[in-house]
Design an enzyme around this catalytic site. Structure first.
Site, short mmCIF file in Angstrom:
data_model
loop_
_atom_site.label_atom_id
_atom_site.label_comp_id
_atom_site.label_asym_id
_atom_site.label_seq_id
_atom_site.Cartn_x
_atom_site.Cartn_y
_atom_site.Cartn_z
CG HIS A 156 84.58 50.55 20.83
ND1 HIS A 156 84.68 50.07 22.42
CD2 HIS A 156 84.95 49.66 20.13
CE1 HIS A 156 84.87 48.76 22.11
NE2 HIS A 156 85.00 48.44 20.92
NE ARG B 129 98.55 42.94 25.60
CZ ARG B 129 99.69 43.18 26.61
NH1 ARG B 129 100.76 42.67 26.75
NH2 ARG B 129 99.34 44.11 27.19
CB SER C 5 87.30 34.40 35.54
OG SER C 5 87.37 33.05 34.81
CE LYS D 158 91.98 44.81 23.63
NZ LYS D 158 91.70 43.50 23.34
N GLY E 241 95.26 40.93 30.83
CA GLY E 241 93.90 41.45 31.31
C GLY E 241 94.17 41.97 32.90
#
Length: 254
Positions: A67, A216, A187, A49, A218
């Protein structure tokens, strides 16, 4: 959830060299560790995230996303001098985003309530381990290993500048029009509606999209909508202790 959907069991976290990994990843770590990349491969590393999917659709060389913490990365990436881009997000916003993601990702261990999750995050008792160890590992080695270290907040503030940094790091030459197009396509607004980025194609037994969306908000500073003053104070005190040996210029607001 619909009764017709198969229920997939939540993963169990298993420590691998001090890092908690989901059991299905931990069981395959030996194979991952033995992976031998091509020198032309590009590795994109983030704590979960923390953002950056903009290179995922580029033509070869291969783009590989991970990750894994620095010390778990297959040594072939360093031996073959592969280029590595690391993207870091400030701890508070990263925590908030990961909390919501762990609620929608039904394969992750149950995250529990917000108050307890803060403690889990600070102790590294979440999938992929400690955020602190993650960012410090790549930060300390960024010069030795030629790692391009990017900040989510910088990308949010001035995406064109950061894309140009990536372009130079990859020894690419792109026209202003192409760069502008990349800025537009990457974007948050556009990526949020792109099924290949927002993961809306992931079935309900895996991601419960009725709870939260994969992408969600950003934004930078959303942590203020979640932390109480007391929680923020305790978090900041712990943060200072865990990050005292490094000076990474994170920003928690723009």
């Amino acid at each position: 959830m619909s009764e017709n959907h198969e229920i997939i069991p939540r993963s169990v976290l298993i420590p691998i060299q001090g890092v908690l990994l989901a059991d299905h990843i931990a069981k395959n770590y030996d194979a991952v560790s033995a992976f031998c990349p091509d020198p032309s491969d590009l590795l994109i590393a983030t704590y979960p995230k923390a953002g950056l999917d903009l290179l995922a659709t580029m033509d070869p060389p291969r783009v590989i996303k991970t990750h894994l913490q620095f010390h778990l990365i297959p040594k072939g990436f360093w031996e073959n001098k592969c280029k590595v881009i690391y993207v870091a997000r400030n701890a508070k916003d990263n925590l908030v985003s990961y909390f919501h993601f762990n609620h929608m990702n039904l394969t992750h261990p149950e995250p529990g309530p917000w108050e307890g999750y803060i403690q889990k995050f600070m102790r590294g008792q979440v999938p992929w381990g400690s955020w602190y160890d993650h960012v410090k590992g790549y930060w300390k080695e960024r010069e030795n290993k030629n790692i391009l270290f990017l900040f989510y907040e910088d990308m949010n503030e001035n995406p064109r500048r950061e894309i140009e940094r990536i372009m130079k790091y990859l020894d690419l030459s792109l026209s202003d029009d192409v760069i502008s197009r990349i800025v537009e396509l990457t974007s948050f607004k556009n990526m949020r509606t792109n099924p290949m980025v927002n993961y809306s194609f992931i079935p309900e037994p895996v991601f419960d999209h009725s709870r939260y969306t994969f992408m969600r908000k950003g934004i930078v500073g959303d942590w203020k909508n979640h932390f109480t003053p007391e929680q923020a104070g305790a978090f900041d005190e712990d943060y200072e202790k865990q990050m005292k040996e490094v000076n990474i210029p994170f920003r928690t607001q723009l």
